[in-house]
Write a protein that holds these residues in place. Structure first.
Motif, PDB file in Angstrom:
ATOM      1  N   PHE A  55      -1.414  10.986 -15.596  1.00 53.47           N
ATOM      2  CA  PHE A  55      -2.856  10.863 -15.756  1.00 53.47           C
ATOM      3  C   PHE A  55      -3.616  12.037 -15.151  1.00 53.47           C
ATOM      4  O   PHE A  55      -4.832  12.000 -15.029  1.00 53.47           O
ATOM      5  N   GLY A  56      -2.875  13.087 -14.739  1.00 51.36           N
ATOM      6  CA  GLY A  56      -3.527  14.310 -14.291  1.00 51.36           C
ATOM      7  C   GLY A  56      -3.521  14.552 -12.802  1.00 51.36           C
ATOM      8  O   GLY A  56      -3.925  15.616 -12.349  1.00 51.36           O
ATOM      9  N   LYS A  57      -3.100  13.607 -11.996  1.00 52.80           N
ATOM     10  CA  LYS A  57      -3.065  13.790 -10.540  1.00 52.80           C
ATOM     11  C   LYS A  57      -1.686  14.327 -10.173  1.00 52.80           C
ATOM     12  O   LYS A  57      -0.742  13.584  -9.942  1.00 52.80           O
ATOM     13  N   ARG A  58      -1.541  15.642 -10.121  1.00 48.77           N
ATOM     14  CA  ARG A  58      -0.228  16.274  -9.944  1.00 48.77           C
ATOM     15  C   ARG A  58       0.091  16.603  -8.491  1.00 48.77           C
ATOM     16  O   ARG A  58       1.069  17.269  -8.211  1.00 48.77           O
ATOM     17  N   ASN A  59      -0.703  16.146  -7.549  1.00 50.88           N
ATOM     18  CA  ASN A  59      -0.452  16.412  -6.131  1.00 50.88           C
ATOM     19  C   ASN A  59       0.597  15.416  -5.626  1.00 50.88           C
ATOM     20  O   ASN A  59       0.282  14.390  -5.036  1.00 50.88           O
ATOM     21  N   LEU A  60       1.873  15.730  -5.839  1.00 53.05           N
ATOM     22  CA  LEU A  60       2.949  14.814  -5.472  1.00 53.05           C
ATOM     23  C   LEU A  60       3.048  14.609  -3.964  1.00 53.05           C
ATOM     24  O   LEU A  60       3.510  13.555  -3.515  1.00 53.05           O
ATOM     25  N   ALA A  61       2.600  15.575  -3.177  1.00 54.48           N
ATOM     26  CA  ALA A  61       2.614  15.419  -1.722  1.00 54.48           C
ATOM     27  C   ALA A  61       1.690  14.283  -1.282  1.00 54.48           C
ATOM     28  O   ALA A  61       1.881  13.701  -0.212  1.00 54.48           O
ATOM     29  N   LEU A  62       0.724  13.955  -2.098  1.00 54.15           N
ATOM     30  CA  LEU A  62      -0.180  12.840  -1.808  1.00 54.15           C
ATOM     31  C   LEU A  62       0.253  11.564  -2.528  1.00 54.15           C
ATOM     32  O   LEU A  62       0.313  10.490  -1.912  1.00 54.15           O
ATOM     33  N   THR A  63       0.579  11.671  -3.807  1.00 57.06           N
ATOM     34  CA  THR A  63       0.832  10.461  -4.596  1.00 57.06           C
ATOM     35  C   THR A  63       2.164   9.785  -4.268  1.00 57.06           C
ATOM     36  O   THR A  63       2.262   8.566  -4.378  1.00 57.06           O
ATOM     37  N   VAL A  64       3.176  10.542  -3.856  1.00 56.88           N
ATOM     38  CA  VAL A  64       4.454   9.905  -3.494  1.00 56.88           C
ATOM     39  C   VAL A  64       4.289   9.012  -2.259  1.00 56.88           C
ATOM     40  O   VAL A  64       4.660   7.839  -2.293  1.00 56.88           O
ATOM     41  N   PRO A  65       3.719   9.511  -1.140  1.00 56.84           N
ATOM     42  CA  PRO A  65       3.543   8.613   0.012  1.00 56.84           C
ATOM     43  C   PRO A  65       2.603   7.434  -0.263  1.00 56.84           C
ATOM     44  O   PRO A  65       2.847   6.317   0.210  1.00 56.84           O
ATOM     45  N   VAL A  66       1.548   7.675  -1.036  1.00 52.99           N
ATOM     46  CA  VAL A  66       0.636   6.571  -1.376  1.00 52.99           C
ATOM     47  C   VAL A  66       1.370   5.528  -2.210  1.00 52.99           C
ATOM     48  O   VAL A  66       1.263   4.320  -1.964  1.00 52.99           O
ATOM     49  N   GLY A  67       2.150   5.970  -3.189  1.00 49.10           N
ATOM     50  CA  GLY A  67       2.914   5.048  -4.017  1.00 49.10           C
ATOM     51  C   GLY A  67       3.943   4.266  -3.212  1.00 49.10           C
ATOM     52  O   GLY A  67       4.110   3.053  -3.404  1.00 49.10           O
ATOM     53  N   ILE A  68       4.639   4.947  -2.310  1.00 47.86           N
ATOM     54  CA  ILE A  68       5.630   4.259  -1.480  1.00 47.86           C
ATOM     55  C   ILE A  68       4.946   3.237  -0.581  1.00 47.86           C
ATOM     56  O   ILE A  68       5.449   2.118  -0.396  1.00 47.86           O
ATOM     57  N   THR A  69       3.782   3.573  -0.045  1.00 53.38           N
ATOM     58  CA  THR A  69       3.048   2.632   0.810  1.00 53.38           C
ATOM     59  C   THR A  69       2.620   1.392   0.025  1.00 53.38           C
ATOM     60  O   THR A  69       2.803   0.262   0.482  1.00 53.38           O
ATOM     61  N   PHE A  70       2.039   1.590  -1.159  1.00 55.39           N
ATOM     62  CA  PHE A  70       1.654   0.447  -1.993  1.00 55.39           C
ATOM     63  C   PHE A  70       2.863  -0.412  -2.343  1.00 55.39           C
ATOM     64  O   PHE A  70       2.815  -1.642  -2.273  1.00 55.39           O
ATOM     65  N   ALA A  71       3.957   0.231  -2.725  1.00 55.30           N
ATOM     66  CA  ALA A  71       5.157  -0.508  -3.105  1.00 55.30           C
ATOM     67  C   ALA A  71       5.742  -1.257  -1.915  1.00 55.30           C
ATOM     68  O   ALA A  71       6.252  -2.374  -2.059  1.00 55.30           O
ATOM     69  N   LEU A  72       5.664  -0.679  -0.719  1.00 60.36           N
ATOM     70  CA  LEU A  72       6.159  -1.359   0.471  1.00 60.36           C
ATOM     71  C   LEU A  72       5.327  -2.603   0.775  1.00 60.36           C
ATOM     72  O   LEU A  72       5.870  -3.652   1.145  1.00 60.36           O
ATOM     73  N   VAL A  73       4.021  -2.503   0.596  1.00 58.53           N
ATOM     74  CA  VAL A  73       3.158  -3.678   0.785  1.00 58.53           C
ATOM     75  C   VAL A  73       3.531  -4.770  -0.218  1.00 58.53           C
ATOM     76  O   VAL A  73       3.639  -5.944   0.143  1.00 58.53           O
ATOM     77  N   VAL A  74       3.750  -4.391  -1.473  1.00 62.80           N
ATOM     78  CA  VAL A  74       4.168  -5.368  -2.483  1.00 62.80           C
ATOM     79  C   VAL A  74       5.504  -5.985  -2.093  1.00 62.80           C
ATOM     80  O   VAL A  74       5.693  -7.201  -2.177  1.00 62.80           O
ATOM     81  N   TYR A  75       6.438  -5.146  -1.646  1.00 60.23           N
ATOM     82  CA  TYR A  75       7.746  -5.656  -1.226  1.00 60.23           C
ATOM     83  C   TYR A  75       7.595  -6.678  -0.097  1.00 60.23           C
ATOM     84  O   TYR A  75       8.203  -7.745  -0.124  1.00 60.23           O
ATOM     85  N   LEU A  76       6.796  -6.335   0.907  1.00 60.31           N
ATOM     86  CA  LEU A  76       6.622  -7.245   2.044  1.00 60.31           C
ATOM     87  C   LEU A  76       5.970  -8.556   1.621  1.00 60.31           C
ATOM     88  O   LEU A  76       6.329  -9.623   2.121  1.00 60.31           O
ATOM     89  N   LEU A  77       5.011  -8.493   0.702  1.00 67.78           N
ATOM     90  CA  LEU A  77       4.382  -9.719   0.205  1.00 67.78           C
ATOM     91  C   LEU A  77       5.389 -10.590  -0.549  1.00 67.78           C
ATOM     92  O   LEU A  77       5.470 -11.796  -0.328  1.00 67.78           O
ATOM     93  N   PHE A  78       6.166  -9.971  -1.434  1.00 65.60           N
ATOM     94  CA  PHE A  78       7.118 -10.735  -2.233  1.00 65.60           C
ATOM     95  C   PHE A  78       8.263 -11.261  -1.377  1.00 65.60           C
ATOM     96  O   PHE A  78       8.647 -12.415  -1.495  1.00 65.60           O
ATOM     97  N   ALA A  79       8.827 -10.410  -0.548  1.00 66.55           N
ATOM     98  CA  ALA A  79       9.993 -10.819   0.245  1.00 66.55           C
ATOM     99  C   ALA A  79       9.598 -11.679   1.433  1.00 66.55           C
ATOM    100  O   ALA A  79      10.286 -12.652   1.755  1.00 66.55           O
ATOM    101  N   GLY A  80       8.510 -11.324   2.101  1.00 62.21           N
ATOM    102  CA  GLY A  80       8.118 -12.041   3.305  1.00 62.21           C
ATOM    103  C   GLY A  80       7.396 -13.340   3.042  1.00 62.21           C
ATOM    104  O   GLY A  80       7.777 -14.388   3.563  1.00 62.21           O
ATOM    105  N   LEU A  81       6.363 -13.294   2.221  1.00 63.59           N
ATOM    106  CA  LEU A  81       5.545 -14.482   1.999  1.00 63.59           C
ATOM    107  C   LEU A  81       6.089 -15.387   0.898  1.00 63.59           C
ATOM    108  O   LEU A  81       6.087 -16.609   1.037  1.00 63.59           O
ATOM    109  N   LEU A  82       6.520 -14.787  -0.203  1.00 63.91           N
ATOM    110  CA  LEU A  82       6.960 -15.580  -1.347  1.00 63.91           C
ATOM    111  C   LEU A  82       8.457 -15.861  -1.346  1.00 63.91           C
ATOM    112  O   LEU A  82       8.947 -16.626  -2.164  1.00 63.91           O
ATOM    113  N   LYS A  83       9.185 -15.204  -0.444  1.00 63.80           N
ATOM    114  CA  LYS A  83      10.646 -15.370  -0.331  1.00 63.80           C
ATOM    115  C   LYS A  83      11.368 -15.021  -1.626  1.00 63.80           C
ATOM    116  O   LYS A  83      12.369 -15.636  -1.977  1.00 63.80           O
TER     117      LYS A  83
END
Length: 149
Positions: free
Chosen positions: A100-128
């Motif tokens: 979509f045009g945001k080619r700054n991988l130094a920013l988008t990779v850590p942001v994506g990993i952070t969002f995905a980690l939050v999703v992981y913690l919600l699914f694994a921790g709260l929803l089991k």
């Protein structure tokens, strides 16, 4: 025709799922049926547009964004079992952002990993629910809970 064929396959596959509606009466076959109905509607719409008079000239397809997204999906599939959900999905996020045009991988990779980690913690921790865990998820579980799930 391809969309209609995929809709039929999904509908038939959903018919084999048990339909024991839970709390809200929604069972595991409902969402695949909704998807099949959506694809059937899109195939009908495509058919109508194909035979409409006054056809508009097609726009040129830019393959760059498509390759970014397909590459991100391939990387996610390849890395899920070894790197875990957060890293693999973070890379998919970054590839989609690049499409979509945001080619700054130094920013988008850590942001994506952070969002995905939050999703992981919600699914694994709260929803089991079980998502593929990797070294990052193991580290987070060790830090916050003292043990892995």
């Amino acid at each position: 025709m391809i969309l209609a064929g995929i809709a039929v396959v999904i509908w038939r596959d959903a018919a084999r799922l048990p339909q024991a509606g839970g709390y809200a009466g929604v069972g595991p076959a409902d969402v695949p049926r909704w998807i099949a109905l959506g694809l059937a509607g899109l195939s009908l719409w495509s058919l109508v547009e194909a035979f409409r008079s006054g056809k508009a000239e097609r726009e040129a397809q830019d393959t760059g964004p498509i390759l970014w997204i397909v590459g991100g999906l391939a990387a996610q599939l390849a890395l899920l079992s070894t790197a875990g959900f957060s890293i693999a999905t973070g890379l998919l996020f970054a590839a989609t952002a690049a499409a979509f045009g945001k080619r700054n991988l130094a920013l988008t990779v850590p942001v994506g990993i952070t969002f995905a980690l939050v999703v992981y913690l919600l699914f694994a921790g709260l929803l089991k629910l079980s998502l593929p865990a990797g070294p990052l998820e193991g580290l987070v579980w060790d830090l916050f809970r003292g043990a892995k799930p």
